[in-house]
Structure formats: C-alpha cells, structure tokens
Motif scaffolding. Structure first.
Motif, PDB file in Angstrom:
ATOM      1  N   GLY A 355       0.780  -1.252   0.056  1.00  0.00           N
ATOM      2  CA  GLY A 355       0.218   0.013   0.144  1.00  0.00           C
ATOM      3  C   GLY A 355       0.715   1.380   0.074  1.00  0.00           C
ATOM      4  N   PHE A 356       1.947   1.230   0.724  1.00  0.00           N
ATOM      5  CA  PHE A 356       2.912   2.344   0.802  1.00  0.00           C
ATOM      6  C   PHE A 356       3.652   2.443  -0.478  1.00  0.00           C
ATOM      7  N   ARG A 357       3.884   1.605  -1.082  1.00  0.00           N
ATOM      8  CA  ARG A 357       4.294   1.776  -2.479  1.00  0.00           C
ATOM      9  C   ARG A 357       3.557   2.363  -3.500  1.00  0.00           C
ATOM     10  N   GLN A 358       2.326   1.854  -3.108  1.00  0.00           N
ATOM     11  CA  GLN A 358       1.222   2.328  -4.387  1.00  0.00           C
ATOM     12  C   GLN A 358       1.022   3.838  -4.004  1.00  0.00           C
ATOM     13  N   ARG A 359       1.065   4.445  -2.893  1.00  0.00           N
ATOM     14  CA  ARG A 359       0.709   5.664  -2.438  1.00  0.00           C
ATOM     15  C   ARG A 359       1.941   6.572  -2.118  1.00  0.00           C
ATOM     16  N   ARG A 360       3.037   6.121  -2.350  1.00  0.00           N
ATOM     17  CA  ARG A 360       4.130   6.916  -2.240  1.00  0.00           C
ATOM     18  C   ARG A 360       4.798   6.913  -3.760  1.00  0.00           C
ATOM     19  N   GLU A 361       5.381   5.747  -3.809  1.00  0.00           N
ATOM     20  CA  GLU A 361       6.531   5.698  -5.564  1.00  0.00           C
ATOM     21  C   GLU A 361       5.446   5.809  -6.502  1.00  0.00           C
ATOM     22  N   GLY A 362       4.225   5.122  -6.274  1.00  0.00           N
ATOM     23  CA  GLY A 362       3.233   4.983  -7.556  1.00  0.00           C
ATOM     24  C   GLY A 362       2.595   6.307  -7.741  1.00  0.00           C
ATOM     25  N   LEU A 363       2.272   6.840  -6.422  1.00  0.00           N
ATOM     26  CA  LEU A 363       1.487   8.309  -6.657  1.00  0.00           C
ATOM     27  C   LEU A 363       2.546   9.216  -7.147  1.00  0.00           C
ATOM     28  N   ALA A 364       3.715   9.377  -6.747  1.00  0.00           N
ATOM     29  CA  ALA A 364       4.573  10.274  -7.352  1.00  0.00           C
ATOM     30  C   ALA A 364       4.767  10.094  -8.847  1.00  0.00           C
ATOM     31  N   TYR A 365       4.829   8.838  -9.364  1.00  0.00           N
ATOM     32  CA  TYR A 365       4.873   8.610 -10.766  1.00  0.00           C
ATOM     33  C   TYR A 365       3.604   9.045 -11.601  1.00  0.00           C
ATOM     34  N   ARG A 366       2.510   8.653 -10.984  1.00  0.00           N
ATOM     35  CA  ARG A 366       1.018   8.965 -11.526  1.00  0.00           C
ATOM     36  C   ARG A 366       1.019  10.496 -11.633  1.00  0.00           C
ATOM     37  N   LEU A 367       1.227  11.185 -10.623  1.00  0.00           N
ATOM     38  CA  LEU A 367       1.361  12.585 -10.786  1.00  0.00           C
ATOM     39  C   LEU A 367       2.134  13.392 -11.980  1.00  0.00           C
ATOM     40  N   THR A 368       3.194  12.542 -12.516  1.00  0.00           N
ATOM     41  CA  THR A 368       3.817  12.907 -13.704  1.00  0.00           C
ATOM     42  C   THR A 368       3.025  12.835 -15.107  1.00  0.00           C
ATOM     43  N   TRP A 369       1.799  11.895 -14.990  1.00  0.00           N
ATOM     44  CA  TRP A 369       1.145  11.718 -16.155  1.00  0.00           C
ATOM     45  C   TRP A 369       0.450  12.502 -16.723  1.00  0.00           C
ATOM     46  N   GLY A 370       0.080  13.894 -16.011  1.00  0.00           N
ATOM     47  CA  GLY A 370      -0.884  14.902 -16.703  1.00  0.00           C
ATOM     48  C   GLY A 370      -2.230  14.518 -16.246  1.00  0.00           C
TER      49      GLY A 370
END
Length: 457
Positions: A355-370
């Motif tokens: 859950g923390f990977r999805q909402r830390r690392e994964g969220l940071a990446y998703r925020l770059t998608w536009g």
C-alpha cells in the motif's frame, strides 16, 4: 482569468469523488449510483459551495492530513512520514469474548467501539452493516447503540457506501458518536467538523481502517459470474470468510443466493482475485496518499507479515493517536482483556508495504502523467526519480486494469455475456502478475527483455 470554483460537479468529472457523502447532506442533495456501481452526489450540487471546497477530502483547497493531524494531535510523541502523528502502535488481538472470532482480523475495531459504548464515552457508533431488501445493495452505514448491534458491523465490507444519511442522523439527534471508516472518510469528517459546530460537538471519536483502495459494487457481480449465479439472485456477500485452520490471507468469497444456497470460492481461483491488480478500484484512489487513516483517533489494519499472516484466527495492527484511547487500551492490556504487544513504526509500515509503495512511489509517478480537470494537491511530489522501467509498467498496468475493469464489467452487464469481463480479466491478471511477480522466472518475456537491454526492473 479567475480560476473556476471547486464544485462537486467538477470533482466528479475529474475522477476525484470517492462518494463519501459529505456534500450530500441537505434535502436537495442526495447520493446515487453511477454507471460503474460507485456512489456519487446528485441534485443542487453547486449550492454546496463555498464550504464544499474546504470539506471535500480530495479538494486541493482542503487542509491535508498533516495539517489536520497537527491540529488534532499536537502533543503526539511520535511522528512518522508513513503513519503520521501517533502515541503508540500495537500488534495482536482481542483476548476476551467473541470479538476475534467474529471479525475478519483480530476483532479490535468492534472491541474499541463496544468499549467506548460500555464506558459511556459515546452514545452510538456509525459503521457499515449488512442490509437486505434493496436489490444490489448489501451494506450501508447505520448507527448502532448496543454491543449486539455493533457485532453486526464486524468483518470487512469491500462495498461502496456513503455517510450522508448517518451525518444527517447525527445532526438530528443529540449525543456523542464514533464513526468508523476508511482514511478519506475520516478526513472528510474532520474537514466537516471544522465547518459545522454541531458535527464538531457530536462526533467525538473517529475509528480508522487501513485501506488499499475501495471497490465498486460490480465486484459482487464478478463473484456471481464466476460462481455461476445471476447477480440478481445474490442476497448476501461475505468478502473474507475466515477459517482458523488456514492462513489469514487466504481469502474466501461467499455468496448467499435467493433460494438460500451458499456458494464460495477462494480468491486465488478468481480471475480478479489479486487485490494489488486494482480491479474495480475507484478512480479517486489513484490520488490518495493516506494508507493508515492518519486523521483518526485510532486506526486498525491486518498484520500482513509472518508469523501473523499465517494465523487464520486473525491479527490486527493498531495505531493509537488519542491519549485517552492510549490509556484505555493500556488498561485493558494490563487486565488481560487484549492480547497486544507494542511495535514501532517500521513494523506497522512493513505490514502495509504494498500500500505504501502504491501511495508513495506509485503516486509520485502517476502525478507526472498529466491529468484533466482538477489536479489534486498531495504531500507526495511528482517525480519518476530512478524508477525502473518494470515498476513504471506495473503502475501503468494497474491503472489500466482499474479503469478498464469498470468498462468491461459494464459491457458484460449490458450484453448478458459474462465472458466479456471474465475473459478480459483473466488475461489482464496474467499480465499484471507476470510483471509484478515474474522476477527470477527464467524464460519469461520480461527476463528476456532485461537480458537483451541490460536494464533494471
């Protein structure tokens, strides 16, 4: 040019509405089911402004979890970037009564709710309970005022619900109330308390639930299709039937049909039985950065680490933020009523590592998608960093599965051809699991790509 106001319509259109019901609290604003089986507000929504932008949990104008926790728990002796502010952490279970046996995990949520009621700290608990009599609706929020009523709400409910009716009931009936809910619901209540003095006075305790993501009502349809039952025949659903003789994370889904027949299947035999793949995930969950209900007085999760995950009786991890609840639990531990051991932040975070990977690392990446529409303001900064290509592909695949599962289930419902969904889901799950768990499997497509390119995963 002035920036457009943040309204419920814009939050919904931006995919940021989680369906909590905090904005649907007047006679002209109600909650409805959308086409994908998620709760959404409807009615005279624009009239919810201007306070709406400060009370919607996904509004970029609302206070974030750090600000809320700083105001609510200013003297908390511990602070962690993953868990937020807290007094202490525990792992264990309820040692008295039938709480542990009656819950999906260690029974701690129901015990704390019942203990608050027993000691007179509250007059009622707003939590999710099973319901009957409404086609396709299996759970909703209700207020319980006795231990027997609280027991009805035990166990996990991966079904969309909203708080609109219980918030209205709390406004209408004086008393002290606890509310049980997932992190975004806890945040919504805190934001509402800052705007509404009646809710601030009457909602005295928040009991949070650790959360991976919320599912749509179509998850039940999927169970029915795979158990050879028409969805319209389903009368009750159990998402996590517990068996003390099997590991706690060996989930079994169970349906009760109109004729009383009970059918079940282990999750690993389901085409969408891997929680991490994100089937039927609400879109707002892609933009959440709270795993452990950081704004709640106390929060509960499953101990998904050994040796606890192998104990089919169930084990909780608990994060205590309220000094009063800290003292209540310590007294019960001393009396032998609770079988809890103190643990640190790293232990608790490890139990929720995915859950923390999805909402830390994964969220940071998703925020770059536009993103179209409203862009959420998160505590995680956008960035790819040195994220390996395989991890990027995992996050892309999970987001695609989340979005397309709603569409494919909709096509299956519209045509009456369940295979449109189940066939697609089977292929999608195989792709996801090959990405997520394929490391070290010689001969897989991904191993060959790495060998040829020399790239990291």
């Amino acid at each position: 040019m002035a920036e457009a106001a943040i309204t419920p319509e814009r939050i919904v259109a931006s995919g940021l509405c989680i369906g909590c019901g905090g904005c649907a609290v007047g006679p002209e604003r109600t909650m409805r089911w959308d086409a994908h089986g998620l709760r959404k507000p409807t009615g005279a929504l624009a009239e919810a402004a201007p306070s709406f932008e400060r009370t919607c949990p996904f509004s970029p104008a609302a206070g974030d979890e750090d600000a809320i926790a700083a105001a609510r728990f200013p003297a908390a002796p511990q602070a962690d970037a993953r868990l937020g502010r807290f007094e202490t952490g525990y792992v264990g279970h309820v040692a008295e009564g039938g709480f542990r046996a009656g819950g999906s995990s260690g029974g701690m949520v129901s015990w704390v709710a019942a203990e608050l009621l027993r000691t007179g700290a509250i007059d009622g608990v707003a939590h999710v309970v099973p319901v009957t009599g409404e086609a396709g609706v299996f759970f909703r929020y209700a207020i319980s005022r006795s231990p027997a009523e609280i027991a009805r709400g035990a166990r996990s409910r991966y079904f969309p619900v909203d708080m609109a009716e219980v918030i209205a009931a709390i406004r209408a009936t004086p008393g002290r109330y606890a509310i049980v809910g997932v992190p975004c619901f806890m945040k919504a209540v805190n934001l509402l308390r800052a705007e509404d003095p009646v809710i601030a006075e009457r909602v005295t305790h928040l009991l949070g639930l650790f959360c991976g993501h919320m599912k749509s009502a179509r998850f039940v349809d999927s169970f029915a299709w795979q158990l050879d039952a028409p969805p319209s025949d389903v009368r009750a659903v159990e998402y996590r039937r517990k068996d003390a003789g099997r590991p706690a994370n060996w989930y079994t889904a169970q349906l009760t049909l109109a004729d009383g027949e009970v059918r079940d299947r282990d999750w690993w035999h389901l085409v969408d039985g891997d929680w991490g793949a994100g089937f039927f995930q609400a879109s707002a969950c892609n933009w959440c950065d709270d795993v452990v209900a950081e704004t709640a007085d106390i929060a509960f999760g499953d101990a998904w680490v050994e040796p606890y995950s192998s104990d089919g009786r169930g084990t909780n991890v608990v994060v205590v933020r309220s000094p009063a609840l800290r003292d209540m639990l310590a007294g019960a531990i001393g009396d032998g009523r609770l079988g809890l051991e103190a643990v640190d932040a790293d232990f608790i975070a490890d139990t929720q590592a995915a859950g923390f990977r999805q909402r830390r690392e994964g969220l940071a990446y998703r925020l770059t998608w536009g993103k179209r529409g409203i862009v959420p303001r998160k505590r995680v900064a956008p960035g790819r960093g040195d994220l390996p290509w395989r991890r990027r592909l995992i996050y892309r695949t999970r987001a695609g599965i989340s979005a397309w599962s709603h569409r494919m289930a909709g096509a299956a419902r519209a045509t009456g051809v369940a295979r449109l969904y189940t066939g697609w889901a089977r292929v999608s799950l195989a792709l996801y699991q090959g990405l997520a768990y394929g490391r070290g499997r010689s001969g897989t497509l991904f191993d060959r790509i790495e060998k040829l390119t020399g790239s990291r995963r």
